[in-house]
Design a protein around this motif. Structure first.
Motif, PDB file in Angstrom:
ATOM      1  N   CYS A   1       0.863  -1.176   0.000  1.00 39.85           N
ATOM      2  CA  CYS A   1       0.000   0.000   0.000  1.00 39.85           C
ATOM      3  C   CYS A   1       0.899   1.224   0.000  1.00 39.85           C
ATOM      4  CB  CYS A   1      -0.917   0.008   1.212  1.00 39.85           C
ATOM      5  SG  CYS A   1      -1.883   1.534   1.336  1.00 39.85           S
TER       6      CYS A   1
ATOM      7  N   TYR B   1       0.135   4.151   0.700  1.00 35.71           N
ATOM      8  CA  TYR B   1      -0.227   5.107   1.752  1.00 35.71           C
ATOM      9  C   TYR B   1       0.264   4.656   3.128  1.00 35.71           C
ATOM     10  CZ  TYR B   1      -3.240   6.830  -1.960  1.00 35.71           C
ATOM     11  OH  TYR B   1      -3.714   7.301  -3.157  1.00 35.71           O
ATOM     12  N   CYS B   2      -0.057   3.382   3.487  1.00 39.66           N
ATOM     13  CA  CYS B   2       0.295   2.942   4.843  1.00 39.66           C
ATOM     14  C   CYS B   2       1.419   1.898   4.845  1.00 39.66           C
ATOM     15  CB  CYS B   2      -0.935   2.391   5.565  1.00 39.66           C
ATOM     16  SG  CYS B   2      -1.498   0.803   4.921  1.00 39.66           S
TER      17      CYS B   2
ATOM     18  N   CYS C   1      -4.220  -0.424  -0.071  1.00 40.59           N
ATOM     19  CA  CYS C   1      -5.036  -1.423   0.619  1.00 40.59           C
ATOM     20  C   CYS C   1      -6.495  -0.947   0.567  1.00 40.59           C
ATOM     21  CB  CYS C   1      -4.573  -1.625   2.058  1.00 40.59           C
ATOM     22  SG  CYS C   1      -4.879  -0.227   3.144  1.00 40.59           S
TER      23      CYS C   1
ATOM     24  N   CYS D   1      -7.240   2.150   3.008  1.00 43.79           N
ATOM     25  CA  CYS D   1      -6.768   3.456   2.536  1.00 43.79           C
ATOM     26  C   CYS D   1      -7.545   3.887   1.297  1.00 43.79           C
ATOM     27  CB  CYS D   1      -5.277   3.409   2.215  1.00 43.79           C
ATOM     28  SG  CYS D   1      -4.251   3.268   3.691  1.00 43.79           S
TER      29      CYS D   1
HETATM   30 ZN   LIG Z   1      -3.073   1.315   3.327  1.00 42.86          ZN
END
Ligand SMILES: [Zn+2]
Length: 237
Positions: A180, A182-183, A215, A218
């Motif tokens: 992911c 983002y995370c 994911c 997100c």
């Molecule tokens: Zn994520």
């Protein structure tokens, strides 16, 4: 005395069953949540053309009783059991598919890396792991040759659709290492989704540089937000 021996035999065979089926528990995958239609499309597009009709019948039977039936990739089958399934009801009963042909098809599927033998045979058959196209070398090669190669440096305004074209989505996942963006959560083919950096609602397109791996959490939190707004919401300064 012979009764006790029978009991011990019974216990041993129960234990054996438990041991040989344990991979099913260990490797339980959430096939309910995954894109089963995509896998079936991959099987049809990339695996079927490489199999004989007999091998294809055996594979589909095993696929139905593992991934579709139990949500795991494991199934126990026997040659004699398969023979009845794979024989056509419309074929002359006497000329049904032979045990040898079923056994040869199973062996060929193992040799091609389409299924993996997980145990030696017992009374109820042999445990196999049924692989899906992205895990099968033959299919991966076929997929790669169909994917449209990205050339973001030479052609940044690429018209190629990396969001809707299945083979291209895989290229994005591979580019991002199935993480992911983002995370940083490590994802799999089954949990990874694609997200638009600039949302479609704000004019974002499906080009290579506007599509990233995310994911589900997100992706759904970011929906419709531009990247800056999303990050500001996620990490309030
Ligand atoms: Zn994520």
């Amino acid at each position: 005395m012979s009764d006790e021996i029978e009991q011990i035999r019974g216990l041993l065979s129960t234990l054996e069953d438990r041991i040989t089926t344990s991979p099913e528990d260990a490797a339980l995958r959430d096939f309910a949540a995954l894109e089963l239609p995509e896998i079936i499309a991959d099987v049809t597009d990339y695996l079927m053309p490489q199999l004989t009709p007999y091998e294809a019948s055996v594979y589909f039977y095993m696929f139905r009783h593992s991934i579709i039936g139990s949500g795991t990739q494991y199934v126990r089958v026997s040659v004699s059991g398969l023979r009845h399934i794979v024989s056509s009801a419309r074929a002359d009963a006497a000329s049904g598919i032979s045990v040898q042909l079923v056994a040869a098809s199973l062996k060929q599927l193992v040799d091609l890396g389409v299924i993996c033998k997980q145990s030696e045979p017992n009374r109820t058959g042999t445990l196999y792991k049924v692989l899906i196209p992205e895990e099968i070398e033959l299919c991966r090669l076929a997929m790669k040759s169909e994917a449209i190669k990205p050339d973001p440096i030479l052609n940044p305004q690429s018209e190629v659709d990396y969001y809707n074209v299945r083979e291209n989505r895989t290229l994005i996942f591979e580019r991002d290492g199935y993480q992911c963006e983002y995370c940083r959560k490590q994802l799999t083919r089954f949990t990874a989704t694609l997200d638009h950096i600039t949302p479609v609602s704000q004019g974002g397109g499906n080009e290579y540089d506007n599509v990233i791996t995310a994911c589900r959490e997100c992706n759904s939190r970011k929906t419709g937000k531009a990247l800056g707004d999303f990050l500001a919401d996620t990490n309030p300064a």
